[in-house]
Motif scaffolding. Structure first.
Motif, PDB file in Angstrom:
ATOM      1  N   GLU A 174       0.614  -1.356  -0.015  1.00  0.00           N
ATOM      2  CA  GLU A 174      -0.110   0.048  -0.144  1.00  0.00           C
ATOM      3  C   GLU A 174       0.817   1.475   0.093  1.00  0.00           C
ATOM      4  N   ASN A 175       1.893   1.220   0.888  1.00  0.00           N
ATOM      5  CA  ASN A 175       2.770   2.484   1.038  1.00  0.00           C
ATOM      6  C   ASN A 175       3.599   2.719  -0.355  1.00  0.00           C
ATOM      7  N   THR A 176       3.366   1.944  -1.232  1.00  0.00           N
ATOM      8  CA  THR A 176       4.204   1.977  -2.724  1.00  0.00           C
ATOM      9  C   THR A 176       3.326   2.206  -3.831  1.00  0.00           C
ATOM     10  N   ILE A 177       1.943   2.497  -3.798  1.00  0.00           N
ATOM     11  CA  ILE A 177       1.086   2.696  -4.794  1.00  0.00           C
ATOM     12  C   ILE A 177       0.344   4.008  -4.647  1.00  0.00           C
ATOM     13  N   ARG A 178      -0.547   3.986  -5.709  1.00  0.00           N
ATOM     14  CA  ARG A 178      -1.484   5.370  -5.595  1.00  0.00           C
ATOM     15  C   ARG A 178      -0.768   6.657  -5.368  1.00  0.00           C
ATOM     16  N   GLU A 179      -1.140   7.304  -4.504  1.00  0.00           N
ATOM     17  CA  GLU A 179      -0.494   8.739  -4.105  1.00  0.00           C
ATOM     18  C   GLU A 179       0.846   8.552  -3.639  1.00  0.00           C
ATOM     19  N   HIS A 180       1.040   7.352  -3.101  1.00  0.00           N
ATOM     20  CA  HIS A 180       2.362   6.980  -2.406  1.00  0.00           C
ATOM     21  C   HIS A 180       3.186   6.371  -3.418  1.00  0.00           C
ATOM     22  N   THR A 181       2.828   6.363  -4.604  1.00  0.00           N
ATOM     23  CA  THR A 181       3.809   5.487  -5.547  1.00  0.00           C
ATOM     24  C   THR A 181       5.293   5.807  -5.824  1.00  0.00           C
ATOM     25  N   PHE A 182       5.978   4.997  -5.772  1.00  0.00           N
ATOM     26  CA  PHE A 182       7.462   5.329  -6.093  1.00  0.00           C
ATOM     27  C   PHE A 182       7.696   5.319  -7.447  1.00  0.00           C
ATOM     28  N   CYS A 183       8.702   6.182  -7.611  1.00  0.00           N
ATOM     29  CA  CYS A 183       9.089   6.534  -9.120  1.00  0.00           C
ATOM     30  C   CYS A 183       9.806   5.495  -9.691  1.00  0.00           C
ATOM     31  N   CYS A 184       9.861   5.503 -11.183  1.00  0.00           N
ATOM     32  CA  CYS A 184      10.814   4.649 -11.889  1.00  0.00           C
ATOM     33  C   CYS A 184      12.294   5.029 -11.849  1.00  0.00           C
ATOM     34  N   GLY A 185      12.604   6.057 -11.155  1.00  0.00           N
ATOM     35  CA  GLY A 185      13.845   6.661 -11.019  1.00  0.00           C
ATOM     36  C   GLY A 185      14.557   7.107 -12.225  1.00  0.00           C
ATOM     37  N   GLY A 186      13.809   7.315 -13.484  1.00  0.00           N
ATOM     38  CA  GLY A 186      14.510   7.725 -14.675  1.00  0.00           C
ATOM     39  C   GLY A 186      13.684   8.776 -15.487  1.00  0.00           C
ATOM     40  N   GLY A 187      12.898   9.227 -14.646  1.00  0.00           N
ATOM     41  CA  GLY A 187      11.769  10.270 -15.484  1.00  0.00           C
ATOM     42  C   GLY A 187      12.583  11.375 -15.572  1.00  0.00           C
ATOM     43  N   ALA A 188      11.733  12.752 -15.944  1.00  0.00           N
ATOM     44  CA  ALA A 188      12.376  14.022 -15.954  1.00  0.00           C
ATOM     45  C   ALA A 188      13.650  14.115 -16.417  1.00  0.00           C
ATOM     46  N   GLY A 189      13.802  13.139 -17.649  1.00  0.00           N
ATOM     47  CA  GLY A 189      14.961  13.185 -18.427  1.00  0.00           C
ATOM     48  C   GLY A 189      15.990  12.591 -17.910  1.00  0.00           C
ATOM     49  N   LEU A 190      15.863  11.835 -16.853  1.00  0.00           N
ATOM     50  CA  LEU A 190      17.207  11.052 -16.142  1.00  0.00           C
ATOM     51  C   LEU A 190      17.391   9.625 -16.695  1.00  0.00           C
ATOM     52  N   GLY A 191      16.333   9.350 -17.657  1.00  0.00           N
ATOM     53  CA  GLY A 191      16.368   7.896 -18.193  1.00  0.00           C
ATOM     54  C   GLY A 191      17.723   7.557 -19.064  1.00  0.00           C
ATOM     55  N   ASN A 192      18.752   7.968 -18.741  1.00  0.00           N
ATOM     56  CA  ASN A 192      19.929   7.861 -19.836  1.00  0.00           C
ATOM     57  C   ASN A 192      20.925   6.739 -19.334  1.00  0.00           C
ATOM     58  N   ASP A 193      21.609   6.208 -20.105  1.00  0.00           N
ATOM     59  CA  ASP A 193      22.524   5.159 -19.676  1.00  0.00           C
ATOM     60  C   ASP A 193      23.669   5.625 -18.868  1.00  0.00           C
ATOM     61  N   GLU A 194      24.128   6.930 -19.116  1.00  0.00           N
ATOM     62  CA  GLU A 194      25.172   7.430 -18.350  1.00  0.00           C
ATOM     63  C   GLU A 194      24.895   7.436 -16.910  1.00  0.00           C
ATOM     64  N   ASN A 195      23.745   7.571 -16.742  1.00  0.00           N
ATOM     65  CA  ASN A 195      23.158   8.077 -15.118  1.00  0.00           C
ATOM     66  C   ASN A 195      22.387   6.636 -14.588  1.00  0.00           C
ATOM     67  N   MET A 196      22.970   5.468 -15.153  1.00  0.00           N
ATOM     68  CA  MET A 196      22.480   4.332 -14.770  1.00  0.00           C
ATOM     69  C   MET A 196      22.497   3.891 -13.400  1.00  0.00           C
ATOM     70  N   GLU A 197      23.815   4.033 -12.670  1.00  0.00           N
ATOM     71  CA  GLU A 197      23.826   3.803 -11.335  1.00  0.00           C
ATOM     72  C   GLU A 197      22.820   4.681 -10.577  1.00  0.00           C
ATOM     73  N   MET A 198      22.560   5.887 -10.749  1.00  0.00           N
ATOM     74  CA  MET A 198      21.718   6.532  -9.847  1.00  0.00           C
ATOM     75  C   MET A 198      20.264   6.319 -10.257  1.00  0.00           C
ATOM     76  N   ARG A 199      20.132   5.788 -11.394  1.00  0.00           N
ATOM     77  CA  ARG A 199      18.518   5.321 -12.174  1.00  0.00           C
ATOM     78  C   ARG A 199      18.337   4.058 -11.057  1.00  0.00           C
ATOM     79  N   LEU A 200      19.020   3.276 -11.033  1.00  0.00           N
ATOM     80  CA  LEU A 200      18.914   2.117 -10.520  1.00  0.00           C
ATOM     81  C   LEU A 200      18.861   2.290  -8.721  1.00  0.00           C
ATOM     82  N   ARG A 201      19.504   3.258  -8.247  1.00  0.00           N
ATOM     83  CA  ARG A 201      19.631   3.594  -6.916  1.00  0.00           C
ATOM     84  C   ARG A 201      18.139   4.219  -6.622  1.00  0.00           C
ATOM     85  N   GLY A 202      17.852   5.269  -7.370  1.00  0.00           N
ATOM     86  CA  GLY A 202      16.483   5.731  -7.177  1.00  0.00           C
ATOM     87  C   GLY A 202      15.222   4.811  -7.504  1.00  0.00           C
TER      88      GLY A 202
END
Length: 539
Positions: free
Chosen positions: A430-458
């Motif tokens: 429940e605390n990971t969905i709907r209004e509380h959903t967690f992000c994919c970690g790669g939105g807002a232009g951050l979904g590139n390969d050079e940023n992969m470690e931070m994407r996976l951390r996020g």
């Protein structure tokens, strides 16, 4: 992914102990895998933006204009005058810490400056120093900092470690929207040419050709026809998808990933089957060939410029209203900014479903309806022939994409559709969905390969939630309604929860639709073997 990534068990080990240094004096460290590359000069030149040049975030000299500080401070002054909310957000934070552990990047990195409150302080400290009496008088004692190159580099590093998902804003007792602070921080950076290419290239492409991939109209047409042929091979149904048809009732605008990228292309197949099934009078546009809007990740002006094409095409083609596909930032722009930026679309009609007669009053300003709203209405009125058993090879969970869910409130419609097209559906915690959903970690232009470690951390919190339902229920498909999610989540779930595929809600609708005159369906839209058909039902 040129850099070798740590193993999941290594990346999961995060140190949350308080740091032993002063955050005001600590400098940003640009480590490979944790930052995005700079924008190419050609993209800034095309858009008419400031300071196009060759540079790199890891350089000592960022080749800033001589008067860069004046440009930034004057830009901040203008925005404080223009946006009352910005001044409010600068003044009312009491640093209570309610948002501190809500950011997926802080959870995944343990970096204090990825706490939303401290990320916002990067801008707020400059605001205090130059725009408040106490900051001018007492300096650091009042939380004020001098704007220097070192601080500007912190802005770049941390404002591009925020996906503007707005999860932190859900928990703020004062209603501060840290995503808006990130947006303004990026906008100020854009004034001196400090942008990332994964935002600026899609923006330049979209401004030039109507879509983020830079695909020309004839290639758009070719891909639509390729999908048509693939559908005919799978289903035996021949569809003639209209493009640039004048006088159609509905303009259908969807993200370009649906037309050009896997797995989003299977979502497009689902749309086309649905529209053929109900006989919808619609058209694609080869000019408004992308509903997405990367301008949201750069500046209000770019957002406005890119959004305008959807309405320009609706007017040119003479449609009555607009139907939008499974996209995240398209819907946030449309419902939170469009009426102010591009004005009410008074030349269009309030959308009315030609199949059910439902009048979508909530779309009175935008004249635009989300595909999940449209399809759930069709199902509720029993207008679709569906065989849920055709998706029995899929055990499904649903990822609430941040922009349509938390920012727009599209929460129940996709779930209603899913429960009518699949037999096996399981929610994540429940605390990971709907209004509380967690992000994919790669939105807002951050979904590139050079940023992969931070994407996976996020993306670690989302990845762990997917792994939970995979292990508990055998989930093998993560459904979502965002093109960025469909692009970024496959790498994420492959890393954190292997064995789970990613797809769109309307891909599953397409699998379940029982089409008049179709061949015996033995495979789904991906060509994977389908579960044995058990008959059809009218939904």
């Amino acid at each position: 992914m040129s850099e070798k990534l740590p193993k999941p068990e290594e990346l999961s080990t995060v140190d949350f102990r308080p740091v032993d240094y002063d955050w005001m004096t600590a400098k940003a460290t640009f480590r490979k895998g944790t930052y995005s590359y700079q924008a190419a000069p050609k993209n800034l030149k095309y858009l008419g933006l400031a300071n196009p040049r060759e540079w790199s975030p890891i350089d000592d000299d960022w080749k800033l204009p001589d008067n860069w500080k004046t440009i930034i401070l004057e830009g901040l002054r203008e925005r404080l005058d223009k946006f009352r909310s910005l001044g409010l957000f600068m003044d009312i934070c009491v640093r209570c810490g309610a948002c501190a552990d809500k950011c997926h990047f802080y959870i995944g990195s343990g970096d204090p400056k990825n706490m939303p409150v401290l990320r916002a302080e990067l801008l707020r400290s400059v605001y205090r120093r130059y725009f408040t009496t106490t900051g001018k008088m007492f300096g650091a004692l009042a939380g004020a900092r001098e704007l220097d190159v070192s601080l500007l580099k912190e802005w770049f590093y941390y404002f591009y470690q925020c996906t503007e998902c707005r999860r932190c804003s859900v928990y703020c007792p004062y209603g501060i929207d840290t995503a808006e602070i990130t947006m303004l921080g990026r906008e100020l950076l854009t004034l001196v040419g400090c942008n990332i290419n994964w935002v600026m290239e899609p923006v330049a492409n979209c401004f030039r050709t109507g879509n983020h991939l830079g695909i020309q109209p004839h290639a758009f047409k070719d891909n639509i026809e390729f999908v048509r042929d693939e559908l005919e091979e799978v289903t035996g149904i021949h569809i003639d998808p209209p493009i640039n048809k004048k006088g159609a009732e509905v303009l259908f605008v969807t993200p370009s990933a649906d037309v050009f990228a896997s797995p989003a292309i299977y979502t497009l197949m689902g749309y086309m089957l649905l529209f053929h099934h109900i006989g919808l009078d619609y058209t694609f546009s080869a000019y408004a060939s992308d509903g997405g809007n990367f301008g949201l990740f750069a500046s209000h002006e770019l957002m406005k410029r890119l959004n305008a094409k959807n309405y320009a095409e609706a007017k040119r083609l003479g449609v009555k209203w607009i139907l939008g596909g499974e996209c995240g930032h398209m819907w946030r722009v449309m419902h939170q900014y469009m009426a102010t930026m591009n004005g009410p679309a008074d030349f269009l009609e309030v959308p009315v479903s030609p199949v059910t007669g439902t009048r979508f009053e909530h779309a009175r300003s935008t004249k635009m309806v989300h595909i999940c709203e449209f399809t759930s209405d069709l199902i509720r009125h029993g207008k679709l022939k569906l065989d849920k058993s055709r998706n029995d090879h899929r055990v499904v969970t649903f990822h609430d994409s941040c922009n349509p869910a938390r920012s727009v409130g599209i929460l129940e419609e996709p779930r209603y559709v899913l429960r009518n097209v699949v037999n096996q559906f399981h929610e994540m915690p429940e605390n990971t969905i709907r209004e509380h959903t967690f992000c994919c970690g790669g939105g807002a232009g951050l979904g590139n390969d050079e940023n992969m470690e931070m994407r996976l951390r996020g993306g670690m919190p989302r990845g762990h939630a997917v792994r939970h339902v995979r292990d508990a229920h055998g989930v093998n498909l993560l459904a979502c309604i965002c093109a960025i999610d469909k692009a970024t989540l496959p790498a994420l779930v492959d890393y954190w929860s292997p064995g789970v595929d990613v797809g769109g809600v309307h891909e599953l609708v397409g699998n379940a639709l029982v089409m008049e005159g179709e061949n015996e369906r033995t495979t789904d839209l991906r060509g994977d073997p389908m579960a044995t058909s058990k008959g059809e039902s009218d939904a």
